[in-house]
Design an enzyme around this catalytic site. Structure first.
Site, PDB file in Angstrom:
ATOM      1  N   SER A  37       1.000  -1.560   0.117  1.00  0.00           N
ATOM      2  CA  SER A  37       0.174  -0.089  -0.060  1.00  0.00           C
ATOM      3  C   SER A  37       0.576   1.385   0.096  1.00  0.00           C
ATOM      4  CB  SER A  37      -0.837   0.184   1.591  1.00  0.00           C
ATOM      5  OG  SER A  37      -0.145   0.068   2.694  1.00  0.00           O
ATOM      6  N   ASN A  46      -1.519  -2.526  12.973  1.00  0.00           N
ATOM      7  CA  ASN A  46      -3.096  -2.260  13.780  1.00  0.00           C
ATOM      8  C   ASN A  46      -3.300  -1.609  13.950  1.00  0.00           C
ATOM      9  OD1 ASN A  46      -2.923  -5.332  12.405  1.00  0.00           O
ATOM     10  ND2 ASN A  46      -4.308  -5.728  13.737  1.00  0.00           N
ATOM     11  N   THR A  53     -40.407  24.502 -10.495  1.00  0.00           N
ATOM     12  CA  THR A  53     -40.811  23.458  -9.518  1.00  0.00           C
ATOM     13  C   THR A  53     -41.234  22.207 -10.524  1.00  0.00           C
ATOM     14  OG1 THR A  53     -43.056  23.974  -9.500  1.00  0.00           O
ATOM     15  CG2 THR A  53     -42.185  24.460  -7.439  1.00  0.00           C
ATOM     16  N   HIS A  54     -40.975  21.108 -10.771  1.00  0.00           N
ATOM     17  CA  HIS A  54     -40.936  20.398 -11.906  1.00  0.00           C
ATOM     18  C   HIS A  54     -40.309  20.921 -13.336  1.00  0.00           C
ATOM     19  CE1 HIS A  54     -43.784  18.267 -10.061  1.00  0.00           C
ATOM     20  NE2 HIS A  54     -43.877  19.372  -9.342  1.00  0.00           N
ATOM     21  N   SER A  91     -15.604  23.151 -28.689  1.00  0.00           N
ATOM     22  CA  SER A  91     -15.443  21.371 -29.637  1.00  0.00           C
ATOM     23  C   SER A  91     -14.209  21.362 -30.557  1.00  0.00           C
ATOM     24  CB  SER A  91     -16.575  22.239 -29.880  1.00  0.00           C
ATOM     25  OG  SER A  91     -17.216  20.791 -31.336  1.00  0.00           O
ATOM     26  N   LYS A 133     -18.885  26.441 -30.377  1.00  0.00           N
ATOM     27  CA  LYS A 133     -19.576  25.525 -28.937  1.00  0.00           C
ATOM     28  C   LYS A 133     -19.184  26.294 -28.008  1.00  0.00           C
ATOM     29  CE  LYS A 133     -21.833  22.865 -28.346  1.00  0.00           C
ATOM     30  NZ  LYS A 133     -22.650  21.676 -28.430  1.00  0.00           N
ATOM     31  N   GLU A 172     -20.104  20.143 -16.010  1.00  0.00           N
ATOM     32  CA  GLU A 172     -20.479  19.004 -16.357  1.00  0.00           C
ATOM     33  C   GLU A 172     -19.550  17.850 -15.384  1.00  0.00           C
ATOM     34  OE1 GLU A 172     -20.228  18.969 -20.578  1.00  0.00           O
ATOM     35  OE2 GLU A 172     -21.640  20.197 -20.345  1.00  0.00           O
ATOM     36  N   TYR A 177      -8.845  -6.513  12.786  1.00  0.00           N
ATOM     37  CA  TYR A 177      -8.219  -6.514  11.794  1.00  0.00           C
ATOM     38  C   TYR A 177      -8.220  -7.091  11.029  1.00  0.00           C
ATOM     39  CZ  TYR A 177      -4.570  -4.539   7.946  1.00  0.00           C
ATOM     40  OH  TYR A 177      -4.271  -3.413   7.379  1.00  0.00           O
ATOM     41  N   GLN A 193      -7.464  -2.495   4.555  1.00  0.00           N
ATOM     42  CA  GLN A 193      -6.315  -1.497   3.705  1.00  0.00           C
ATOM     43  C   GLN A 193      -7.591  -1.186   2.625  1.00  0.00           C
ATOM     44  OE1 GLN A 193      -1.624  -3.249   3.359  1.00  0.00           O
ATOM     45  NE2 GLN A 193      -2.885  -3.119   0.907  1.00  0.00           N
ATOM     46  N   LYS A 212      -8.322   3.387   2.200  1.00  0.00           N
ATOM     47  CA  LYS A 212      -7.305   4.156   1.539  1.00  0.00           C
ATOM     48  C   LYS A 212      -7.307   4.676   0.069  1.00  0.00           C
ATOM     49  CE  LYS A 212      -4.062   2.774   5.114  1.00  0.00           C
ATOM     50  NZ  LYS A 212      -4.880   2.269   5.725  1.00  0.00           N
TER      51      LYS A 212
END
Ligand code: ARG
Length: 463
Positions: free
Chosen positions: A29, A117, A162-163, A284, A290, A297, A324, A329, A332
């Site tokens: 790790s 640990n 709304t909606h 673009s 564009k 996004e 443990y 591990q 992380k």
């Protein structure tokens, strides 16, 4: 790494066979937990002070250990720490290196009564505490940027939805305050999580506790913890704080995603309420005209990735027996990824919101008279008519205007209004004013200027 000898490993004493090279990669790790080098060195620094206090080290040994630890800290900071075969994680790497610097005899005493640990559980908490403090700081800035716009652009009116259908006129600042409110709640939640995780597992050993009567409270205090975890089995295996942080990140990104979605819609040519600065847009490769809101996004898209980290880690945790197990591990990578993603998302959001331009005319131009149908009903309520009845009457006015192909309910004459209901008076024309409509919503939380200013004040006070 091929055919690595087990005796090179810190735990290699009882092993005679070689480690499969792929197993080393699968098991290691260090490639990602080296982020915690500072926490791990602090851990050893104060743990050894505890050992001194328990009579397990001499003053000379302690000062040698501290000297070695600081050398290692400088190496990590300068990116000159040399990793070696057998370094499995940040704990084994630091311990191995300490032995090289101050000699194995003294370095070998650091781990007395400590296990990786309780060590890793402690490092993680120290690391998270610092990361959350940074998030608090930059989130406070984001909220500040939103509130600043909210103050200066308080006169801009736009449709509230709304909606995703035009509903009632609101102030643009009211929309800004909507997200400032979410983010202030996020900030409070973040502080609560930080408080909860700030307890120390150190001195619990592998699982059963410390055999040399170490003063855990003393070490915990030195490490900036508010106290110690009361059960050693729980201390070494609790990762609820990781889950809480991942949940926090997921919920926060959920808010960021909705905030972004609104702005994406508002930035389309059809709406044109806001224009993103070039700094947060891209073009673009094919269509020269564009300008795409990629920043927004990505903010929306990354919310999925962060939630994936939460659900993935919860699945890893769910059937681990006490205490443990190596599955842990797996805390992380999702955690670190979520923390970085959220940090960048906050900074990008702050940039986007502080640099975009609004188009007040477009916002105002999107308001339509039908959005005042509720105000028309309210007009009759003020004349003593029950709301259920006025709702119906106002609906009739809307349908009448439609039937007559008028551009809006404000085009019906007073005479036509009186025909719909005799209780309409000459003053009905006063209803058809967006500013008036907005300014009626003075109750706490509403969109009238005084109510919006009150929100800004209260949000600022909560920072
Ligand atoms: N790298 C390990 C982790 O992150 C450290 C703890 C290892 N403990 C052990 N008993 N193998 O979980």
């Amino acid at each position: 790494m091929a055919g690595e000898k087990s005796e090179q490993k810190l735990w290699g004493g009882r092993f005679t066979g070689e480690t499969d090279p792929l197993m080393h990669l699968y098991n290691e790790s260090l490639s990602y937990d080296q982020k915690m080098y500072d926490a791990d060195l602090d851990n050893s620094k104060y743990y050894t002070e505890g050992l001194l206090k328990a009579g397990l080290l001499t003053e000379e040994e302690l000062s040698e250990i501290h000297r070695g630890l600081e050398v290692i800290r400088c190496e990590w900071a300068a990116d000159s720490f040399v990793e070696k075969d057998g370094d499995e994680d940040i704990h084994t790497a630091n311990e191995r290196r300490l032995g090289e610097i101050i000699g194995r005899h003294i370095a070998g005493k650091v781990h007395t009564g400590r296990s990786r640990n309780d060590q890793v559980a402690t490092d993680m908490r120290i690391y998270c505490r610092k990361a959350l403090t940074n998030l608090e700081k930059i989130l406070t800035n984001l909220i500040g940027a939103i509130l600043q716009r909210s103050e200066t652009e308080i006169d801009a009116l736009m449709p509230g939805y709304t909606h995703l259908q035009r509903a009632q006129p609101i102030r643009w600042s009211h929309w800004l305050n909507l997200y400032a409110t979410y983010f202030v709640e996020d900030l409070k939640r973040l502080k609560q999580i930080k408080e909860r995780l700030n307890v120390s597992p150190l001195g619990c050993g592998a699982l059963a506790g410390h055999p040399y009567g170490i003063d855990r409270e003393y070490i915990a205090g030195k490490l900036g913890f508010d106290g110690c975890i009361g059960n050693s089995l729980q201390a070494v295996s609790d990762r609820d704080f990781v889950v809480e942080i991942l949940f926090w990140c997921s919920l926060f990104m959920n808010h960021i995603s909705r905030f972004s979605e609104d702005l994406i819609i508002y930035s389309t040519a059809e709406f044109g309420f806001v224009k993103l600065s070039d700094a947060y847009s891209t073009g673009s490769s094919l269509m020269p005209q564009k300008k795409n809101p990629d920043s927004l996004e990505l903010l929306r898209g990354k919310s999925g990735r962060v939630f994936g980290s939460l659900s993935g880690f919860m699945m890893s945790l769910k059937s681990i027996p006490s205490t443990y197990n190596k599955d842990m591990q797996e805390d992380k990578e999702p955690l670190f990824d979520a923390l970085v993603t959220v940090e960048h998302s906050i900074l990008i959001s702050t940039g986007v919101i502080s640099t975009l331009a609004i188009n007040k005319q477009k916002m105002f131009g999107a308001l339509t008279m039908d959005m005042l149908a509720t105000d028309l009903a309210d007009y009759l309520v003020r004349k003593g008519v029950p709301f259920r009845e006025t709702h119906h009457i106002s609906g009739e006015a809307v349908s009448q205007a439609e039937k007559l192909k008028l551009s809006g309910i404000d085009q019906l004459t007073v005479a036509q209004y009186k025909e719909i209901d005799a209780r309409f008076g000459e003053d009905v024309v006063d209803v058809f004013d967006f500013e008036v409509s907005v300014e009626r919503r003075t109750a706490t939380g509403g969109t009238a200027k005084c109510a919006v200013l009150k929100q800004i004040k209260s949000l600022k006070e909560q920072l």
